[in-house]
Design an enzyme around this catalytic site. Structure first.
Site: not given
Ligand code: DQA
Length: 147
Positions: A9, A22, A73, A76
């Protein structure tokens, strides 16, 4: 060799979300970088992103028998999802955990990873390059029968 690169997400918001953490490059940039690497290295790579835990579980399950390795990845969901851990264990495909930011140097809750025990390695804090390192590591080690 065939690899599935999974992103969880809010990674579709790269370039917009918290650029100080990021970076300014977008999700499209990430996909293009991975695709270019795959082409150069002779790897077959599918890149998939979802904001939904169940979608990611479905995608991991559908990798069974179809992919040699998974780069994941979970964003969260790293810190919350036993379902993703179980899915990775269920398919038994060598998986490598990637984080763009250095999760070990951020809030305490980001230090917890439920999926880590199902992964051969974690690459964290190396930006987009972490995905390339992950693909390099998996292709080398799977090729040599080491994972
Ligand atoms: C992340 C780190 C997670 O803690 C966060 O929830 C993300 C991205 C990373 O790539 O650095 O969404 O996985």
């Amino acid at each position: 060799m065939k690899f599935l690169v999974l992103n969880g997400p809010n990674l579709n918001m790269l370039g917009i979300r918290e650029p100080e953490i990021y970076g300014k490059k977008t999700y499209k940039d990430l996909v293009e970088m991975i695709t270019a690497y795959a082409l150069k290295s002779g790897l077959e790579v599918e890149v998939y992103q979802s904001n939904h835990e169940g979608d990611l579980v479905d995608k991991i399950q559908s990798a069974y028998g179809n992919y040699d390795g998974i780069v994941i990845n979970p964003a969260a969901y790293t810190h919350t999802s036993i379902a993703l851990l179980d899915a990775l264990k269920a398919v038994g495909i060598p998986a490598l955990e990637v984080h763009i930011s250095d999760v070990g140097k951020r809030e305490d809750f980001r230090k917890i990873s439920f999926i880590r025990t199902a992964c051969v390695k974690t690459v964290s804090g190396k930006g987009f390059d972490g995905y390339i390192e992950a693909l390099e590591y998996l292709s080398k080690n799977i090729g040599e029968g080491k994972c």
